[in-house]
Motif scaffolding. Structure first.
Motif, mmCIF file in Angstrom:
data_model
loop_
_atom_site.group_PDB
_atom_site.id
_atom_site.type_symbol
_atom_site.label_atom_id
_atom_site.label_comp_id
_atom_site.label_asym_id
_atom_site.label_seq_id
_atom_site.Cartn_x
_atom_site.Cartn_y
_atom_site.Cartn_z
ATOM 1 N N TYR A 67 -0.796 8.252 -5.813
ATOM 2 C CA TYR A 67 -1.394 9.324 -4.941
ATOM 3 C C TYR A 67 -0.525 9.757 -4.455
ATOM 4 C CZ TYR A 67 -5.483 6.274 -4.657
ATOM 5 O OH TYR A 67 -6.629 5.428 -5.718
ATOM 6 N N MET A 121 0.918 -1.478 -0.209
ATOM 7 C CA MET A 121 -0.254 0.366 -0.009
ATOM 8 C C MET A 121 0.552 1.178 -0.115
ATOM 9 S SD MET A 121 -2.803 -0.809 0.375
ATOM 10 C CE MET A 121 -4.578 -0.016 0.234
ATOM 11 N N ALA A 122 1.860 1.259 0.856
ATOM 12 C CA ALA A 122 2.986 2.571 0.692
ATOM 13 C C ALA A 122 3.594 2.296 -0.742
ATOM 14 C CB ALA A 122 4.089 1.729 1.785
ATOM 15 N N ILE A 130 2.006 1.921 -3.675
ATOM 16 C CA ILE A 130 0.787 2.698 -4.528
ATOM 17 C C ILE A 130 1.028 3.533 -3.893
ATOM 18 C CG2 ILE A 130 -1.627 2.144 -3.931
ATOM 19 C CD1 ILE A 130 -0.823 -1.282 -4.039
ATOM 20 N N HIS A 131 0.430 4.091 -2.703
ATOM 21 C CA HIS A 131 0.566 6.078 -2.522
ATOM 22 C C HIS A 131 1.403 6.440 -2.953
ATOM 23 C CE1 HIS A 131 -0.464 9.422 0.020
ATOM 24 N NE2 HIS A 131 0.853 9.554 0.192
ATOM 25 N N LEU A 132 2.788 6.099 -2.807
ATOM 26 C CA LEU A 132 3.716 6.964 -3.601
ATOM 27 C C LEU A 132 4.075 6.889 -5.313
ATOM 28 C CD1 LEU A 132 7.228 5.007 -1.845
ATOM 29 C CD2 LEU A 132 6.353 7.487 -1.718
ATOM 30 N N GLU A 155 -9.338 5.856 -9.443
ATOM 31 C CA GLU A 155 -8.052 5.679 -9.251
ATOM 32 C C GLU A 155 -7.312 4.446 -8.745
ATOM 33 O OE1 GLU A 155 -4.192 6.398 -10.822
ATOM 34 O OE2 GLU A 155 -4.753 8.271 -10.457
ATOM 35 N N SER A 156 -8.470 3.956 -7.770
ATOM 36 C CA SER A 156 -7.999 2.068 -6.295
ATOM 37 C C SER A 156 -8.873 1.488 -7.719
ATOM 38 C CB SER A 156 -9.261 3.086 -6.080
ATOM 39 O OG SER A 156 -10.753 2.820 -5.790
#
Lengths: 252, 429, 462
Positions: C262, C254-255, C257-259, C355-356
């Motif tokens: 998002y 998830m980190a 994906i954030h980087l 986006e998700s």
């Protein structure tokens, strides 16, 4: 001509750089509008404004109005997800998802919840593939990966994927630039057939292609809309000298 | 808005709202994940810095010591031999007892003396050896207090706790408070922590031995891994024929970079200690083991740096008649230096923090003396952290954290150096 | 003594360089008829040629003596001891030698026996002879090399080509060091593990469920053979690895994906290096954090829930390890996600996917091989991690899935079996090598599979 989309005073900036200057253009319903011009003239930028794909580009700013049937698509209250379901897009390089042919087409209907059950979805997938002229070739191998198809078939798969969500407008960004002449001919035929049901805007590098598939043509140069009008007139009797020079191959 | 295919309409707004909610939830999860990782890091750093605060100063007491010649100069001639035979504990203890003449019972007198650190007599000895002429006079010196008193003064021991459950008795607390009221207790900087060797007594334990051990070990690691790593990178990138052997070497290097470090410890134990009979616990062997471990990192970084040099430079050199070897050593390698140096510094930083393989080759023994050579038994910073972490005395908790702060300080300095090297060379080119 | 020779070596090299250059200059003067003589190579190359010949032979001698000197000396001492007839039945030559080496022989009364004194004398003598021999060969090698180089130095000598060939051989030898390391690891592990499996059957080791690796001091002692069933150790390793992956897998992904999707460019610019700091912190620091800070917290929470918590729990170690591995998963997953062509993301967004939805249904499936590779490398890392588990997980070989219980791992056992023990002939110490071999083999497989998967994945999108 019934107007489907309309831009008024459209300016686009990438950071400091202005990519489009004050573009006013009407896009007629159930017509193919071709955008032509030399590289970097802003035609792809313009195309990407029509379904707000420029939102994805960091540092891009859009000013002016883009109307879809009279509604401003840059209205902050408007839903971009819904908008993009109404305005589909086909890209320069065929880009099927690394999934099966079936899943590629079913992707859009699934995320938008367009069907109630499996058999409806099956029908929609087959119908979309048929409209894209691909069904005959892939009917028996829907479970194979989309990337196993040839380039031209991949591009038609991408078109099938786009029409599966029943958009009103389809934007095509040089859809044939990565294809061989035979595959190009198939896609051009398809574009002509699709015109009956959809409004199509196509960016192309090839003037012959613009002449073959479009009813109206717009010529862009250095971020400006130089001239637009009926394709036949633009190619036979352009009003502007720059248009004349471009279509006769003096630059570009 | 009309849909051209009414049999497949876009679903109602309820569905869209749900999709947007999903989007927000997913996004929040992604942000939370990175937030978790960053706050775990922050938690680690904050908790360690906080725990290490109490190691900055050392509670000490000011005593008026009667430098009795009978105890301090037993031979009466002020010679080194006489000072070596002296009883340094006695004058210090007497000075403390003189402040509490009412304490008469043997047990109580012992408890009183236990307020002082054993370091007091060592300090007195150092003072006397430095200036023996003071013997016979009365002087005021500052001596360290014991670790339990230190903990109490820094608030880590609660006087509300039942007396049997704490390491400092009510009487002792009373004495400490009396001394404090007299203004005799101070908190000078704890230089010992940085400049003394290890000790069983927390208040005397210092990092100097571990720092030197780490430096010696890193020196060996660097001297071996840097030239060998650079040469290997040059060979593999510039000269090696593309065949089965170089493929094997390549896979082997990539794999070696991911082999658990403890395996290198087993190698060091089985080969360097048992077969080659090298000395145990020595920076020499530690450095060799860490060099083998760091080698893949340097080779991989070196190859990346070499392959990033534009081929045109190589061609230009060959074009003016340089041999391939000259082209590489005169033109390509100098261009790759910043990349190689950055990779090497990062590899060195990793070696500095490595613990497990060094434990395997015996660098885990308690060593109070400072190492002077690469074959002296010694310990290194991370092993010191491991040892203090396991020590039963509570005061070692702060020492452990303090040692971690020092280790992290070295690592930050090395990484900053790597960034500096990169920036400097980037600006030049 | 020999240490000084290492310092002499650069001086020898410098002398060789100087001698070579002056010889080359002498050669390149005009000949008897006044013609200018052109050398094949620059004087520097002649100098390097002489340097190589004068420094390499003594260097080899030093390396050989460093590696094999003590073997020779010890062998000689043992031979002399055996021949002396001073040994008693209870005192083997190896024991004496060890006492002499550790300096015990001179201090304690018990060990200052005749054999010890004898061995000490032989050892001192042998060392003296060795030092003298090495020094002699050192200088003879240097002198001989230089003499040879000088005698070869004529105008016809292609000095540059010779030097380059020497350089190539040296470079090649350096790249072989990495291969030798692997061979050294495999051979030493195999050799010691084979000795272990001669004492304990592989079936017992890999299938037995009882682990108590004590060996008796005397053969007739009760319970002289310990139990070497390693299954509880493997189970403990798996439990802690599972806890660590349960943390680092989802959070790392998830980190990433954030980087990748998002975070703004500026947030990414500082978040990525800060995240990688976590991997730069030495594991002993995470171990200390797990033991001193997390351990008590886990215990408190567990007890608040009414559970029985061991003071060294699998959970505390697994938590710390999980956090430590997050950057491995996140940075490799981030790379994998970024390797997926942007056009796929645009295609999905252009169809009206959020986006998700794009991430979950298109990007992650497309990057899956890379992400799987990242997870495999993270598992390999977790299995091989030592310090965190040594400091926070404990030694009890429990076979349990309860994260609040104390368990032990392969790496912890290797360490505790070997640290502080200097004899390598008991099943106890050899067991560490059997465990080491297992660990090496498992991590090797994971690494290789991960490397292959990731390489295939990269090729697909290139």
């Amino acid at each position: 001509m019934k107007t489907k989309m309309l831009t008024r005073g459209l300016d686009v900036f990438y950071g400091e750089k202005q990519a489009l200057q004050h573009v006013d253009l009407e896009i007629g319903a159930n017509q193919v509008t071709a955008l032509i011009g030399p590289s970097g003239c802003g035609k792809s930028t313009f195309l990407r404004c029509l379904n707000r794909m420029n939102d994805v580009v960091p540092g891009c700013r859009v000013e002016g109005d883009v109307l879809l049937e009279g509604e401003d698509i840059y209205d902050p209250l408007l839903d971009v997800v819904k908008l993009r379901a109404q305005i589909g897009m086909v890209f320069q390089k065929p880009n099927p998802f690394p999934k099966s042919i079936y899943e590629n087409v079913a992707y859009g209907p699934r995320i938008h919840g367009m069907t109630q059950n499996k058999s409806e979805l099956d029908d929609l997938v087959r119908q979309s593939l048929r409209k894209a002229g691909l069904l005959g070739e892939v009917e028996n191998r829907l479970e194979e990966p989309g990337t196993s198809l040839s380039g031209g078939q991949q591009q038609r798969l991408c078109i099938a994927r786009a029409i599966a969500v029943s958009p009103e407008v389809i934007l095509m960004d040089e859809p044939c630039s990565a294809l061989d002449p035979i595959a190009t001919a198939r896609v051009e035929e398809l574009i002509d057939e699709l015109r009956e049901q959809f409004t199509i805007v196509i960016v192309t590098h090839s003037m012959q292609q613009a002449a073959r598939v479009s009813q109206r043509t717009a010529f862009f140069h250095l971020g400006e809309l130089i001239e637009e009008g009926d394709t036949e007139r633009i190619f036979t009797n352009p009003a502007e000298k720059r248009t004349q020079d471009y279509i006769t191959g003096r630059f570009g | 808005m009309s849909s051209p295919t009414p049999d497949a309409p876009l679903a109602a707004d309820g569905r869209l709202r749900r999709r947007y909610r999903q989007e927000r939830v997913f996004r929040a999860f992604a942000l939370a994940a990175i937030g978790f990782a960053l706050s775990a890091l922050a938690g680690l750093l904050v908790s360690i810095s906080y725990q290490s605060l109490s190691v900055i100063t050392q509670s000490s007491v000011e005593l008026d010591v009667v430098l009795d010649p009978d105890a301090l100069d037993p031979l009466g001639d002020g010679s080194a031999a006489s000072l070596a035979a002296a009883n340094y504990a006695k004058p210090v203890r007497s000075a403390l007892r003189a402040l509490f003449p009412e304490v008469r019972k043997r047990r109580e007198r012992k408890a009183l003396v236990r307020l002082l650190s054993d370091g007091a007599e060592y300090d007195l000895r150092a003072l006397m050896e430095a200036s023996p002429e003071l013997i016979g006079s009365t002087q005021t010196f500052v001596f360290p207090l014991s670790d339990d008193v230190d903990l109490f003064l820094k608030g880590s021991i609660d006087s509300e706790v039942d007396e049997a459950d704490r390491k400092i008795s009510d009487r002792q607390i009373g004495w400490v408070e009396t001394l404090d009221a007299q203004g005799r207790i101070s908190q000078p900087w704890n230089w010992r922590f940085l400049f003394a060797g290890d000790s069983r007594e927390p208040e005397l334990a210092g990092l100097q031995g571990a720092i030197r051990g780490s430096m010696l070990t890193l020196l060996i690691t660097f001297l071996l891994s840097f030239p060998i790593g650079v040469c290997a990178a040059v060979y593999l990138e510039e000269f090696a024929p593309k065949n089965r052997f170089t493929d094997v070497v390549e896979v082997n290097i990539n794999n070696l970079a991911a082999v658990p470090s403890i395996i290198f410890g087993l190698l060091g134990l089985a080969v360097f200690l048992n077969i080659f009979g090298m000395p145990r616990s020595a920076p020499l062997v530690g450095g060799v083991v860490l060099a083998l471990m760091t080698l893949p990192t340097i080779i991989i970084a070196g190859r990346a740096a070499l392959s990033a040099v534009p081929p045109s430079i190589r061609e230009a050199a060959l074009g003016v008649g340089a041999s391939p070897t000259q082209a590489v050593f005169h033109h390509v390698l100098p261009q790759a230096v910043p990349g190689i140096l950055t990779g090497t510094i990062i590899g060195m930083a990793r070696s500095l923090g490595e613990t497990a393989p060094l434990l395997m080759i015996g660098m885990v023994a308690f060593i109070a003396d400072l190492p002077t050579g690469v074959d002296d038994p010694s310990t290194v910073l991370p092993v010191q952290i491991f040892l203090w972490n396991d020590a039963p005395e509570r005061a070692f908790v702060a020492r452990t954290s303090g040692a971690i702060v020092v280790l992290l300080g070295f690592l930050i300095a090395m990484n900053a150096a790597a960034v500096w090297v990169r920036r400097r060379f980037e600006m030049r080119s | 003594m020999i240490g000084i020779l290492w310092l002499v070596l650069p001086l020898l090299a410098a002398a060789g360089f100087w001698a070579g250059r002056s010889r080359a200059r002498a050669l390149s003067g005009a000949d008897a008829d006044g013609h200018r003589i052109v050398l094949h190579s620059l004087p520097t190359h002649y100098a390097q040629y002489a340097l190589a010949w004068s420094a390499i032979p003594p260097l080899l001698i030093l390396v050989v003596s460093a590696l094999f000197g003590s073997i020779l000396v010890d062998g000689w001492v043992i031979a002399q001891l055996e021949a002396s007839g001073l040994l008693r039945e209870t005192l083997s030559s190896a024991d004496v030698l060890r006492d002499v080496h550790t300096g015990l022989a001179n201090t304690t009364g018990e060990n200052s026996s005749p054999p010890h004194t004898f061995a000490q004398n032989v050892l001192d003598r042998a060392r003296g002879v060795l030092n003298l021999g090495v020094t002699g060969f050192f200088f003879v090698g240097a002198g001989g090399g230089l003499w040879f180089a000088r005698s070869r130095m004529t105008t016809a000598l292609r000095a540059r080509n010779h030097v380059e060939r020497i350089v190539h051989v040296a470079l090649f030898l350096c790249s072989v060091v990495a291969v030798l390391t692997t061979i050294g690891i495999v051979v030493s592990l195999f050799f010691e593990a084979a000795r272990f499996f001669a004492l304990v059957s592989p079936a017992e080791f890999f299938l037995g469920t009882q682990w108590s690796p004590q060996t008796a001091l005397r053969a007739d002692q009760v319970g002289s053979s310990g139990a070497f069933g390693a299954v509880p150790i493997f189970a403990g390793t798996l439990l802690i690895t599972a806890i660590a992956m349960a943390i680092s897998g989802p959070i790392g992904l998830m980190a990433a994906i954030h980087l990748a999707f998002y975070a703004s460019a500026s947030a990414r610019a500082w978040m990525k290096p800060v995240l990688e700091l976590i991997a730069g912190i030495p594991t002993v620091v995470w171990g200390s954090f797990a033991a001193l800070t997390l351990g008590p917290q886990v215990r408190m929470i567990g007890e608040a829930l009414g559970l029985e918590v061991a003071s060294e729990s699998a959970l505390a170690a697994g938590l710390a390890m999980g956090v430590m591995i997050i950057p491995f998963v996140s940075s490799l997953s981030d790379d994998a996600l970024n390797a997926v062509p942007r056009s796929l993301r645009e295609a999905s967004l252009a169809m009206g996917a959020t986006e998700s939805e794009t991430i979950r249904k298109v990007m992650v499936p497309a990057a899956l091989p890379g992400i799987v590779g990242a997870f495999l490398l993270a598992v390999s890392r977790a299995i091989g991690e030592t310090m965190i588990v040594v400091m926070a997980a404990g030694l009890a070989a429990n076979m349990t899935a309860n994260p609040f219980a104390a368990v032990t791992t392969v790496t912890v056992q290797i360490l505790t079996l070997l640290v502080g023990d200097q004899e390598f002939d008991s099943a106890k110490t050899l067991a560490a090598f059997a465990l080491g071999l297992t660990l090496f083999f498992v991590t090797l497989c994971l690494n290789l599979v991960a490397l292959v998967v990731v390489r295939r994945f990269r090729e697909e999108y290139e």
